[in-house]
Design a protein around this motif. Sequence first.
Motif, short mmCIF file in Angstrom:
data_model
loop_
_atom_site.label_atom_id
_atom_site.label_comp_id
_atom_site.label_asym_id
_atom_site.label_seq_id
_atom_site.Cartn_x
_atom_site.Cartn_y
_atom_site.Cartn_z
N ILE A 48 -160.45 16.79 41.34
CA ILE A 48 -161.79 16.70 40.79
C ILE A 48 -162.61 17.83 41.38
CG2 ILE A 48 -163.85 15.26 40.55
CD1 ILE A 48 -161.37 13.99 39.24
N GLN A 49 -163.24 18.61 40.50
CA GLN A 49 -164.04 19.75 40.97
C GLN A 49 -165.48 19.59 40.50
OE1 GLN A 49 -160.89 22.65 39.45
NE2 GLN A 49 -161.86 23.80 41.12
N ASP A 50 -166.39 19.59 41.45
CA ASP A 50 -167.81 19.51 41.16
C ASP A 50 -168.31 20.91 40.80
OD1 ASP A 50 -170.57 19.20 41.11
OD2 ASP A 50 -170.60 17.90 42.86
N ILE A 51 -168.81 21.06 39.58
CA ILE A 51 -169.29 22.38 39.14
C ILE A 51 -170.81 22.41 38.95
CG2 ILE A 51 -167.09 23.05 38.11
CD1 ILE A 51 -168.40 22.32 35.35
N GLU A 52 -171.48 21.36 39.44
CA GLU A 52 -172.93 21.32 39.32
C GLU A 52 -173.53 22.53 40.01
OE1 GLU A 52 -176.73 18.45 40.39
OE2 GLU A 52 -174.75 17.95 41.17
N GLY A 53 -174.36 23.26 39.29
CA GLY A 53 -175.03 24.44 39.84
C GLY A 53 -174.21 25.70 39.85
N MET A 54 -172.98 25.65 39.34
CA MET A 54 -172.12 26.83 39.35
C MET A 54 -172.65 27.90 38.40
SD MET A 54 -167.99 27.11 38.76
CE MET A 54 -167.97 26.88 37.00
N GLU A 55 -172.67 29.11 38.88
CA GLU A 55 -173.04 30.27 38.07
C GLU A 55 -171.90 31.27 38.13
OE1 GLU A 55 -176.73 31.71 39.63
OE2 GLU A 55 -177.77 29.81 39.25
N GLU A 56 -171.86 32.15 37.20
CA GLU A 56 -170.77 33.14 37.13
C GLU A 56 -170.65 33.92 38.44
OE1 GLU A 56 -167.44 34.51 35.60
OE2 GLU A 56 -168.69 33.09 34.51
N ASP A 74 -150.30 19.24 38.34
CA ASP A 74 -151.53 18.52 38.65
C ASP A 74 -152.56 18.78 37.55
OD1 ASP A 74 -150.20 18.05 41.03
OD2 ASP A 74 -151.57 19.24 42.26
N LEU A 75 -153.39 17.80 37.32
CA LEU A 75 -154.49 17.95 36.37
C LEU A 75 -155.76 18.28 37.13
CD1 LEU A 75 -153.84 14.88 34.02
CD2 LEU A 75 -153.03 17.25 33.77
N LYS A 76 -156.73 18.86 36.41
CA LYS A 76 -158.04 19.14 36.99
C LYS A 76 -159.10 18.57 36.05
CE LYS A 76 -156.73 23.33 39.44
NZ LYS A 76 -156.91 24.78 39.54
N VAL A 77 -160.09 17.96 36.65
CA VAL A 77 -161.24 17.45 35.91
C VAL A 77 -162.49 18.00 36.59
CG1 VAL A 77 -162.58 15.37 35.34
CG2 VAL A 77 -160.08 15.33 35.15
N THR A 78 -163.37 18.57 35.79
CA THR A 78 -164.63 19.06 36.34
C THR A 78 -165.71 18.01 36.09
OG1 THR A 78 -165.17 20.25 34.30
CG2 THR A 78 -164.04 21.49 36.05
N LYS A 79 -166.68 18.00 36.98
CA LYS A 79 -167.78 17.04 36.87
C LYS A 79 -169.08 17.70 37.30
CE LYS A 79 -167.25 15.04 41.51
NZ LYS A 79 -168.55 15.36 42.10
N GLU A 80 -170.18 17.09 36.88
CA GLU A 80 -171.50 17.55 37.30
C GLU A 80 -172.31 16.45 37.97
OE1 GLU A 80 -173.67 20.11 34.64
OE2 GLU A 80 -171.85 20.50 33.48
N TYR A 81 -171.69 15.30 38.16
CA TYR A 81 -172.36 14.16 38.78
C TYR A 81 -171.49 13.64 39.92
CZ TYR A 81 -175.03 14.42 34.47
OH TYR A 81 -175.80 14.87 33.45
N SER A 82 -172.07 12.84 40.80
CA SER A 82 -171.34 12.33 41.96
C SER A 82 -170.16 11.45 41.57
CB SER A 82 -172.28 11.56 42.89
OG SER A 82 -173.25 12.43 43.41
N ASN A 83 -170.32 10.63 40.56
CA ASN A 83 -169.26 9.75 40.07
C ASN A 83 -168.38 10.55 39.12
OD1 ASN A 83 -167.68 7.84 38.76
ND2 ASN A 83 -169.36 6.45 38.33
#
Length: 163
Positions: A48-56, A74-83
């Motif tokens: 799980i990768q948190d991408i909140e606030g990510m810029e180029e 392995d799979l990857k899932v991106t998220k922008e929230y804590s859950n």
Amino acid sequence: MKLGYLIIDMQEIHVREHVDKKTLDRACEYINYVSDILRAKDQLIIHIQDIEGMEEATKEHYNIIPEVQVSDSDLKVTKEYSNAFWKTELEQILKDHGVELLIISGFSAEHCVQFTYNGASERGFRPVLLQNGILSAHSDVIISAHRDRNLISYPVIPYLINQ
């Protein structure tokens, strides 16, 4: 039994400045060991990768740290929230793979790990925290997580896979 394994927010931007190297290396040793056990038995591993606030310009800071082994399977899932379940495809992925027990590890025990644990429980999954596989900038949080949540230690995992 079909297991799912979530490795949450083990990214440069989140752990480098918040966890000392010795603590980080120890947790990564447990995380990688469990990943190897599960990969050998074709169990589901999701980073799980948190991408909140990510810029180029800062994209490389959001990479998974090199201490955590990532396999092509392995799979990857991106998220922008804590859950990690909130506004992601995580729940459907777990259902599609028939996951019964969800092992959770990663950073930060008091935020994303706990909120994802609760999200898993709310959706009918059986979540457990990997003992020695969760991190926080505050050591007392780890003690509380171990006290207040279901835990699993790595020696139990091969037994569960063979059930």
